[in-house]
Every structure is written in C-alpha cells, then in structure tokens.
Design a protein around this motif. Structure first.
Motif, PDB file in Angstrom:
ATOM      1  N   ILE A  40      42.483  32.087 117.232  1.00  0.00           N
ATOM      2  CA  ILE A  40      42.201  32.741 118.514  1.00  0.00           C
ATOM      3  C   ILE A  40      43.206  32.276 119.557  1.00  0.00           C
ATOM      4  O   ILE A  40      43.686  33.073 120.376  1.00  0.00           O
ATOM      5  N   LEU A  41      43.561  30.996 119.543  1.00  0.00           N
ATOM      6  CA  LEU A  41      44.557  30.499 120.493  1.00  0.00           C
ATOM      7  C   LEU A  41      45.940  31.087 120.234  1.00  0.00           C
ATOM      8  O   LEU A  41      46.723  31.274 121.172  1.00  0.00           O
ATOM      9  N   THR A  42      46.254  31.386 118.976  1.00  0.00           N
ATOM     10  CA  THR A  42      47.564  31.975 118.688  1.00  0.00           C
ATOM     11  C   THR A  42      47.657  33.413 119.167  1.00  0.00           C
ATOM     12  O   THR A  42      48.763  33.955 119.242  1.00  0.00           O
ATOM     13  N   CYS A  43      46.543  34.023 119.489  1.00  0.00           N
ATOM     14  CA  CYS A  43      46.594  35.398 120.000  1.00  0.00           C
ATOM     15  C   CYS A  43      47.268  35.474 121.361  1.00  0.00           C
ATOM     16  O   CYS A  43      47.624  36.557 121.824  1.00  0.00           O
ATOM     17  N   PHE A  44      47.452  34.330 122.027  1.00  0.00           N
ATOM     18  CA  PHE A  44      48.151  34.313 123.305  1.00  0.00           C
ATOM     19  C   PHE A  44      49.659  34.140 123.150  1.00  0.00           C
ATOM     20  O   PHE A  44      50.383  34.189 124.133  1.00  0.00           O
ATOM     21  N   CYS A  45      50.138  33.922 121.938  1.00  0.00           N
ATOM     22  CA  CYS A  45      51.581  33.833 121.682  1.00  0.00           C
ATOM     23  C   CYS A  45      52.155  35.235 121.521  1.00  0.00           C
ATOM     24  O   CYS A  45      51.480  36.135 121.023  1.00  0.00           O
ATOM     25  N   PRO A  46      53.412  35.451 121.918  1.00  0.00           N
ATOM     26  CA  PRO A  46      53.980  36.803 121.843  1.00  0.00           C
ATOM     27  C   PRO A  46      54.513  37.170 120.462  1.00  0.00           C
ATOM     28  O   PRO A  46      55.640  37.615 120.319  1.00  0.00           O
ATOM     29  N   ALA A  47      53.712  36.995 119.443  1.00  0.00           N
ATOM     30  CA  ALA A  47      54.067  37.418 118.081  1.00  0.00           C
ATOM     31  C   ALA A  47      52.870  38.173 117.520  1.00  0.00           C
ATOM     32  O   ALA A  47      52.212  37.731 116.590  1.00  0.00           O
ATOM     33  N   TYR A  48      52.600  39.334 118.098  1.00  0.00           N
ATOM     34  CA  TYR A  48      51.321  40.005 117.896  1.00  0.00           C
ATOM     35  C   TYR A  48      50.997  40.423 116.465  1.00  0.00           C
ATOM     36  O   TYR A  48      49.869  40.208 116.041  1.00  0.00           O
ATOM     37  N   PRO A  49      51.870  40.991 115.684  1.00  0.00           N
ATOM     38  CA  PRO A  49      51.438  41.345 114.323  1.00  0.00           C
ATOM     39  C   PRO A  49      51.073  40.121 113.483  1.00  0.00           C
ATOM     40  O   PRO A  49      50.134  40.153 112.707  1.00  0.00           O
TER      41      PRO A  49
END
Length: 108
Positions: A40-49
C-alpha cells in the motif's frame, strides 16, 4: 497406559463425561506474511503498473492463506515483497531523473 498418567488429548467436561479433543492434533498455521502495508505504501511511488502488481500479489497471498494454502501464500507474499521493493527503487529512480532533468535544463 500406566495408571495415573493421563493423555493430554482427553478432555473432561463439567458433567464428568470424557471426550477426545481432535483440535489439539493439528499444527497451528504459519504466520501470515503478505506485506500488504508495504504494497500500500508503494502505491505512492511513481511506478504505477508495478505498484498494482505488488498489491494484487499481496491480496492473493492473503486469500491463499485464508483458504489454507500456506505454501502458495508464502510464495505470493515473497513475490509481493520483491515487486514492492522493485517499485520503490523504480520510483526513486524516476524522481531522481526528473529532478536532475528539471534542475539542469532551462532557466531558473
């Protein structure tokens, strides 16, 4: 069995009847490692796929665990962790490259 030695699987009820406890023979399930908070925290990184793949693996890991497939849950949890770490690295690279391009080109 010797006299005075009791089997730990035998239970006595309050009324004095004796029954055999089947639940104590099973091993407890291994702890759940789905890495849902990390994904869930990685969803804020700009690597969406890549973020979405990590989140889906994590949710599939939880579903496998609750269905009793502990090996599948462990495998999917490991995949979710690896993809989440890759997503964080890709996100940091995208942020670093965009900052470098922004501050090295054009007028300030």
């Amino acid at each position: 069995m010797a006299l005075g030695v009791q089997d730990p699987r035998v239970k006595h009820s309050l009324s004095g009847s004796v029954f055999f406890d089947q639940g104590s023979l099973e091993e407890p399930p291994p702890p759940l490692r789905s890495y849902l908070c990390l994904t869930i925290l990685t969803c804020f990184c700009p690597a969406y796929p890549v973020n979405i793949v990590a989140l889906v693996c994590s949710i599939m890991s939880r579903n496998s665990y609750y269905q009793g497939d502990y090996d599948g849950s462990r495998r999917l949890g490991r995949n979710a962790r690896l993809v989440a770490v890759a997503s964080i690295i890709i996100g940091l690279l995208v942020i670093a490259i965009s900052c470098i391009v922004h501050f090295t080109t054009g007028d300030f």
